[in-house]
Write a protein that holds these residues in place. Sequence first.
Motif, PDB file in Angstrom:
ATOM      1  N   SER A  61       5.785  -6.257   1.629  1.00 36.07           N
ATOM      2  CA  SER A  61       5.725  -7.119   0.454  1.00 36.07           C
ATOM      3  C   SER A  61       5.389  -6.275  -0.760  1.00 36.07           C
ATOM      4  N   GLY A  62       5.756  -6.741  -1.927  1.00 34.86           N
ATOM      5  CA  GLY A  62       5.469  -6.008  -3.154  1.00 34.86           C
ATOM      6  C   GLY A  62       6.448  -4.874  -3.379  1.00 34.86           C
ATOM      7  N   ASP A  63       6.026  -3.879  -4.119  1.00 31.92           N
ATOM      8  CA  ASP A  63       6.867  -2.722  -4.451  1.00 31.92           C
ATOM      9  C   ASP A  63       6.113  -1.447  -4.068  1.00 31.92           C
ATOM     10  N   PHE A  64       6.702  -0.671  -3.180  1.00 29.15           N
ATOM     11  CA  PHE A  64       6.071   0.581  -2.773  1.00 29.15           C
ATOM     12  C   PHE A  64       7.091   1.507  -2.130  1.00 29.15           C
ATOM     13  N   GLN A  65       6.699   2.764  -2.015  1.00 25.22           N
ATOM     14  CA  GLN A  65       7.474   3.733  -1.237  1.00 25.22           C
ATOM     15  C   GLN A  65       6.500   4.532  -0.383  1.00 25.22           C
ATOM     16  N   VAL A  66       6.792   4.604   0.899  1.00 30.41           N
ATOM     17  CA  VAL A  66       5.909   5.232   1.873  1.00 30.41           C
ATOM     18  C   VAL A  66       6.719   6.174   2.747  1.00 30.41           C
ATOM     19  N   VAL A  67       6.124   7.319   3.091  1.00 30.05           N
ATOM     20  CA  VAL A  67       6.745   8.207   4.063  1.00 30.05           C
ATOM     21  C   VAL A  67       5.890   8.192   5.326  1.00 30.05           C
ATOM     22  N   PHE A  68       6.537   8.015   6.475  1.00 25.29           N
ATOM     23  CA  PHE A  68       5.879   8.040   7.774  1.00 25.29           C
ATOM     24  C   PHE A  68       6.288   9.311   8.518  1.00 25.29           C
ATOM     25  N   PHE A  69       5.312   9.987   9.095  1.00 30.78           N
ATOM     26  CA  PHE A  69       5.578  11.098  10.008  1.00 30.78           C
ATOM     27  C   PHE A  69       5.193  10.623  11.399  1.00 30.78           C
ATOM     28  N   MET A  70       6.166  10.562  12.292  1.00 25.96           N
ATOM     29  CA  MET A  70       5.915  10.155  13.673  1.00 25.96           C
ATOM     30  C   MET A  70       6.042  11.395  14.552  1.00 25.96           C
ATOM     31  N   ILE A  71       4.983  11.689  15.301  1.00 22.45           N
ATOM     32  CA  ILE A  71       4.867  12.985  15.964  1.00 22.45           C
ATOM     33  C   ILE A  71       4.466  12.805  17.414  1.00 22.45           C
ATOM     34  N   GLN A  72       5.220  13.420  18.297  1.00 18.73           N
ATOM     35  CA  GLN A  72       4.906  13.385  19.713  1.00 18.73           C
ATOM     36  C   GLN A  72       3.869  14.463  20.072  1.00 18.73           C
ATOM     37  N   ASP A  73       3.255  14.299  21.244  1.00 19.50           N
ATOM     38  CA  ASP A  73       2.292  15.279  21.736  1.00 19.50           C
ATOM     39  C   ASP A  73       2.866  16.691  21.743  1.00 19.50           C
TER      40      ASP A  73
END
Length: 354
Positions: A130-142
């Motif tokens: 909701s709203g206005d945003f920009q996000v970066v996700f780092f998904m990292i395995q073991d």
Amino acid sequence: MKYESVSREKSLEQLLREAPDNLVVLNPDSSTLQLYELHTPFMILLETCHEKRDFISMYQITEKESFSSQLTFSGYTNLINRPLHQHSCYEIMYVLSGSVTNHVENQTFTYGPGQCCVMNKNIKHCEELSGDFQVVFFMIQDIFLEQLLAEYEPASPSSSADTSPVFQLYLDSLNKNRRFDKVYLDYLPVIPADDALERLHPLFNFMVEEIRKTEPGSRFFLKGAFSRFLRILHTPSLYCMDRVQSDASGQEYIYSKVCHIMEASHGRVSREYLEMQLHYNGEYLNRIVKKYSGKTLLEYGQDIYLEEARRLLLDTDMSISDIITELGFSNRSHFYRVFRRAFGETPLDYRNRQ
């Protein structure tokens, strides 16, 4: 780059199912908990939300491929009530712009630009679309974290890579007494958010470009950039970090964040700045500090900068003028007045007597 425009009837979970099988949603029809399973050593996911313009875009990047897609708010009516989910990997959320509401277990927090949180595999969470945003996700395995630990040996014990809280989350998962802990890391810049973003934007862009190149050595460059990202988060002059148990009370959590900001700025922080950084009313923050410390925000900040002034007077050769500048005072007379009230003498007399 593959692009798909999503029809009004499709949900976010359907979108993820249709994307390359790098990130798979298990039990996607659950209304209580979902599991996101990562089938690649790492993934970068850029999420852009513009509620006013009626669209959400997602850009997945892995070593093998990229996938871009877009859906509309009007075509997805369950945006606000998405179920909590867990990951089969570690998830780092970094806010690039706007503000993000994040539901973590039974609590709700707002993250602004430059702020970051790191979830271990046991934390149930969900960002609110909701709203206005920009996000970066780092998904990292073991395996990715394990390789970083193996390849980046410390030059000395004090600079050990495994002292990074992110690495510690991984090491805890190997400990039979800690592997079920519900822990996340919360990072807050102690410098202006624009300055933090100015340091990290080039690193993020570099990572994306190296992944997309798929040239020999790209993964080595990627690991180096990611290691630098973790080092910036672990630099006290740039970020304060809280290691949070999910069952910690909300007010205790807020108090710890106020303390970190106050200490990083030698107590010279305005109520307005705290409001902007933490997204809470200043009077509410004042009540929380009073509850846990017995002092108002003003008194708590004053104690911090007076203690720092005392330390600098006794442990350094800095001049009184330099100490006043170091502590952020523009009014020399005000500093002298506060110091005399606390210690009964001028800073110079205090230094000479000690």
